[in-house]
Design a protein around this motif. Structure first.
Motif, PDB file in Angstrom:
ATOM      1  N   GLU A  89      68.899  19.493  60.327  1.00 32.42           N
ATOM      2  CA  GLU A  89      67.334  19.181  60.087  1.00 32.42           C
ATOM      3  C   GLU A  89      66.603  18.993  61.183  1.00 32.42           C
ATOM      4  N   VAL A  90      66.264  20.211  61.825  1.00 30.85           N
ATOM      5  CA  VAL A  90      65.218  19.988  62.915  1.00 30.85           C
ATOM      6  C   VAL A  90      64.071  20.711  62.451  1.00 30.85           C
ATOM      7  N   ARG A  91      62.918  20.063  62.837  1.00 28.97           N
ATOM      8  CA  ARG A  91      61.631  20.494  62.671  1.00 28.97           C
ATOM      9  C   ARG A  91      61.115  20.614  64.154  1.00 28.97           C
ATOM     10  N   ALA A  92      60.562  22.033  64.444  1.00 29.57           N
ATOM     11  CA  ALA A  92      60.010  22.221  65.714  1.00 29.57           C
ATOM     12  C   ALA A  92      58.458  22.552  65.323  1.00 29.57           C
ATOM     13  N   VAL A  93      57.628  21.913  66.330  1.00 32.34           N
ATOM     14  CA  VAL A  93      56.261  21.982  66.101  1.00 32.34           C
ATOM     15  C   VAL A  93      55.595  22.535  67.408  1.00 32.34           C
ATOM     16  N   GLY A  94      54.903  23.689  67.445  1.00 26.21           N
ATOM     17  CA  GLY A  94      54.564  24.101  68.805  1.00 26.21           C
ATOM     18  C   GLY A  94      53.214  23.772  68.952  1.00 26.21           C
ATOM     19  N   TYR A  95      52.779  23.543  70.182  1.00 26.76           N
ATOM     20  CA  TYR A  95      51.396  22.897  70.570  1.00 26.76           C
ATOM     21  C   TYR A  95      50.937  23.923  71.845  1.00 26.76           C
ATOM     22  N   GLY A  96      49.800  24.013  72.023  1.00 23.88           N
ATOM     23  CA  GLY A  96      49.239  24.716  73.060  1.00 23.88           C
ATOM     24  C   GLY A  96      49.665  25.911  73.378  1.00 23.88           C
ATOM     25  N   GLU A  97      50.520  26.148  74.546  1.00 20.93           N
ATOM     26  CA  GLU A  97      51.320  27.304  74.798  1.00 20.93           C
ATOM     27  C   GLU A  97      53.025  27.069  74.422  1.00 20.93           C
ATOM     28  N   VAL A  98      53.407  28.101  73.917  1.00 21.56           N
ATOM     29  CA  VAL A  98      54.774  28.146  73.200  1.00 21.56           C
ATOM     30  C   VAL A  98      55.360  29.606  74.012  1.00 21.56           C
ATOM     31  N   CYS A  99      55.623  29.616  75.303  1.00 28.17           N
ATOM     32  CA  CYS A  99      55.676  30.871  75.896  1.00 28.17           C
ATOM     33  C   CYS A  99      57.186  31.253  76.289  1.00 28.17           C
ATOM     34  N   SER A 100      57.384  32.294  76.246  1.00 24.08           N
ATOM     35  CA  SER A 100      58.559  32.743  76.905  1.00 24.08           C
ATOM     36  C   SER A 100      60.117  32.072  76.343  1.00 24.08           C
ATOM     37  N   MET A 101      60.829  31.287  76.891  1.00 30.29           N
ATOM     38  CA  MET A 101      61.747  30.810  76.514  1.00 30.29           C
ATOM     39  C   MET A 101      61.647  29.762  75.558  1.00 30.29           C
ATOM     40  N   GLY A 102      60.075  29.097  75.616  1.00 28.74           N
ATOM     41  CA  GLY A 102      59.668  28.084  74.717  1.00 28.74           C
ATOM     42  C   GLY A 102      59.634  28.713  73.311  1.00 28.74           C
ATOM     43  N   ALA A 103      59.245  30.086  73.221  1.00 30.98           N
ATOM     44  CA  ALA A 103      59.360  30.841  71.931  1.00 30.98           C
ATOM     45  C   ALA A 103      60.919  30.977  71.413  1.00 30.98           C
ATOM     46  N   VAL A 104      61.649  31.200  72.411  1.00 30.37           N
ATOM     47  CA  VAL A 104      62.971  31.196  71.838  1.00 30.37           C
ATOM     48  C   VAL A 104      63.570  30.090  71.382  1.00 30.37           C
ATOM     49  N   ILE A 105      63.293  28.858  72.095  1.00 30.87           N
ATOM     50  CA  ILE A 105      63.735  27.481  71.610  1.00 30.87           C
ATOM     51  C   ILE A 105      62.957  27.145  70.327  1.00 30.87           C
ATOM     52  N   LEU A 106      62.033  27.520  69.957  1.00 32.23           N
ATOM     53  CA  LEU A 106      61.360  27.508  68.687  1.00 32.23           C
ATOM     54  C   LEU A 106      62.233  27.959  67.649  1.00 32.23           C
ATOM     55  N   GLN A 107      62.827  29.117  67.868  1.00 36.00           N
ATOM     56  CA  GLN A 107      63.490  29.872  66.923  1.00 36.00           C
ATOM     57  C   GLN A 107      64.909  28.999  66.457  1.00 36.00           C
ATOM     58  N   ALA A 108      65.206  27.716  67.088  1.00 34.04           N
ATOM     59  CA  ALA A 108      66.543  26.916  66.850  1.00 34.04           C
ATOM     60  C   ALA A 108      66.005  26.145  65.628  1.00 34.04           C
ATOM     61  N   ALA A 109      65.083  25.779  65.438  1.00 40.75           N
ATOM     62  CA  ALA A 109      64.821  24.970  64.363  1.00 40.75           C
ATOM     63  C   ALA A 109      64.880  25.528  62.867  1.00 40.75           C
ATOM     64  N   SER A 110      65.201  24.578  62.042  1.00 42.60           N
ATOM     65  CA  SER A 110      65.374  25.087  60.654  1.00 42.60           C
ATOM     66  C   SER A 110      63.850  25.120  59.915  1.00 42.60           C
ATOM     67  N   VAL A 111      62.874  24.401  60.415  1.00 40.43           N
ATOM     68  CA  VAL A 111      61.688  24.371  60.168  1.00 40.43           C
ATOM     69  C   VAL A 111      60.848  24.765  61.206  1.00 40.43           C
ATOM     70  N   ARG A 112      60.083  25.764  61.391  1.00 38.94           N
ATOM     71  CA  ARG A 112      59.117  26.236  62.541  1.00 38.94           C
ATOM     72  C   ARG A 112      57.647  26.260  62.113  1.00 38.94           C
ATOM     73  N   GLU A 113      56.926  25.287  62.856  1.00 36.30           N
ATOM     74  CA  GLU A 113      55.552  25.343  62.629  1.00 36.30           C
ATOM     75  C   GLU A 113      54.946  25.317  63.992  1.00 36.30           C
ATOM     76  N   LEU A 114      53.622  25.802  63.757  1.00 39.88           N
ATOM     77  CA  LEU A 114      52.632  25.739  64.912  1.00 39.88           C
ATOM     78  C   LEU A 114      51.119  25.378  64.529  1.00 39.88           C
ATOM     79  N   MET A 115      50.619  24.390  65.599  1.00 41.92           N
ATOM     80  CA  MET A 115      49.625  23.862  65.205  1.00 41.92           C
ATOM     81  C   MET A 115      48.327  25.147  65.468  1.00 41.92           C
ATOM     82  N   PRO A 116      47.257  25.001  64.774  1.00 38.77           N
ATOM     83  CA  PRO A 116      46.221  26.279  64.749  1.00 38.77           C
ATOM     84  C   PRO A 116      45.926  26.713  66.088  1.00 38.77           C
TER      85      PRO A 116
END
Length: 210
Positions: A89-116
């Motif tokens: 149960e991991v929820r990841a929320v992206g803020y500002g810049e989610v670049c390169s390896m940050g985008a890959v790490i985002l995919q590890a979460a069961s729920v992936r969200e981005l701020m507007p």
């Protein structure tokens, strides 16, 4: 009772005691909300901090990882990716810049969200091979390509395309808005803020008298 026995009795139980506030700050952890903050370049010290933070939060219940990073080392990023995947149960929320390896790490979460206003950048990445013996240079290049392909596979799988299609489509740095990232399968949804963005109070309307 001897001084030695007194000292032992007074020692904290590390298995049950909670970390000190200073330690939580070092790990980027907000204990009450079970939230971990990843707002740094992805490297070995960052990976160690994130993995320690995940262990500190651990246990039962959902975790939240807030991410904003320009990326960094592939090996360190994949360490964080594997660490997050160990929790269901991991929820990841992206803020500002989610670049390169940050985008890959985002995919590890069961729920992936981005701020507007978040921006997601994907690319194959770049590797530098130093001067060395020819055999070592070749082996290093092969290792770098293998790491590149694994990172791209994580993104491609979420997008529902093959590795070859990903490499052909995203040859260069590609910056995506939050909504574009959702459309491509790199996030589940865009979080709409609840608070009004207006800093000026709306004028009160008076009823017109008949």
């Amino acid at each position: 009772m001897t001084d030695e026995e007194t000292s032992v009795n007074r020692a904290p139980n590390l298995a049950t005691s909670q970390p000190l506030t200073s330690q939580l700050f070092d790990y980027g952890v907000h204990f009450a909300s079970r939230t971990l903050f990843l707002f740094e370049e992805i490297n070995r010290p960052t990976a160690a901090k994130v993995l320690m933070g995940l262990q500190v939060l651990g246990g039962e219940g959902p975790l939240t990882v807030k991410i904003s990073t320009r990326g960094g080392c592939r090996a360190a990023g994949l360490s964080i990716y594997d660490g997050m995947r160990a929790y269901t149960e991991v929820r990841a929320v992206g803020y500002g810049e989610v670049c390169s390896m940050g985008a890959v790490i985002l995919q590890a979460a069961s729920v992936r969200e981005l701020m507007p206003n978040a921006v997601v950048m994907v690319h194959p990445g770049y590797s530098s091979v130093g001067f060395d013996h020819d055999e070592n240079t070749q082996r290093t290049a092969e290792y770098a390509k293998r790491m590149r392909d694994r990172c791209c596979e994580v993104l491609a799988e979420r997008m529902g395309i093959t590795l070859k299609q990903f490499l052909r489509r995203f040859t260069w740095d590609t910056y995506l808005t939050a909504r574009q990232a959702v459309e491509l399968g790199l996030a589940d949804r865009v979080v709409e803020p609840h608070a009004s963005l207006s800093l000026v109070a709306a004028p009160t309307l008076k009823a017109r008298r008949a």
